[in-house]
Design an enzyme around this catalytic site. Structure first.
Site, mmCIF file in Angstrom:
data_model
loop_
_atom_site.group_PDB
_atom_site.id
_atom_site.type_symbol
_atom_site.label_atom_id
_atom_site.label_comp_id
_atom_site.label_asym_id
_atom_site.label_seq_id
_atom_site.Cartn_x
_atom_site.Cartn_y
_atom_site.Cartn_z
ATOM 1 N N SER A 9 43.278 36.887 -2.749
ATOM 2 C CA SER A 9 44.243 36.971 -1.822
ATOM 3 C C SER A 9 44.520 38.312 -1.077
ATOM 4 C CB SER A 9 45.502 36.235 -1.781
ATOM 5 O OG SER A 9 46.470 36.642 -1.089
ATOM 6 N N SER A 10 44.244 38.309 0.378
ATOM 7 C CA SER A 10 44.560 39.908 0.766
ATOM 8 C C SER A 10 45.979 40.275 0.661
ATOM 9 C CB SER A 10 44.349 39.915 2.411
ATOM 10 O OG SER A 10 45.191 38.677 2.966
ATOM 11 N N LYS A 15 43.634 39.827 -7.106
ATOM 12 C CA LYS A 15 43.569 38.562 -7.650
ATOM 13 C C LYS A 15 42.220 37.925 -7.652
ATOM 14 C CE LYS A 15 45.480 34.132 -6.345
ATOM 15 N NZ LYS A 15 44.594 33.012 -5.709
#
Length: 121
Positions: A9-10, A15
């Site tokens: 995820s940004s 992650k």
């Protein structure tokens, strides 16, 4: 630790998305679905119906009536739409009891080495 295969995820740098386990799960679900579909078709009797209508069952007759006659029956079945079973009985190539025994699905899925060797020789 799972190796990084795809960016996460940004919002959450670092992650790791678990793409490999997800794909393995998807493939497993697909296989289970196919297995269940076949099971349901078998329970409904559709598999037996497909076998009876198949021209491919003429292959099982080769050791008993010979390749040439089996091929002739298969071609005639395709041309006329009459089942292989009906044609074999119509032409008195085998008795009905013999034909039923030969075309049992259990029997067609087991090796028939002795009968094949007799037909070939």
């Amino acid at each position: 630790m799972i190796p990084a295969r795809q960016n996460g995820s940004s919002i959450m740098p670092g992650k790791i998305n678990p793409v490999i386990p997800e794909v393995v799960s998807q493939v497993a679900y697909l296989i289970i679905g196919h297995d269940y579909t076949i099971t349901m078709a078998a329970e409904a009797g559709q598999c037996e119906e497909y076998i009876e209508k198949s021209v491919g069952i003429s292959t099982a007759l080769c050791p008993y009536i010979g390749y040439a006659k089996s091929a002739e029956i298969a071609k005639k079945s395709l041309k006329t739409g009459i089942s292989v079973k009906e044609l074999v009985l119509e032409e008195c190539l085998l008795k009905e009891e013999e034909l039923k025994e030969i075309l049992k699905s259990e029997k067609m899925t087991q090796p028939m080495r002795e009968k094949v060797m007799k037909a070939v020789s």
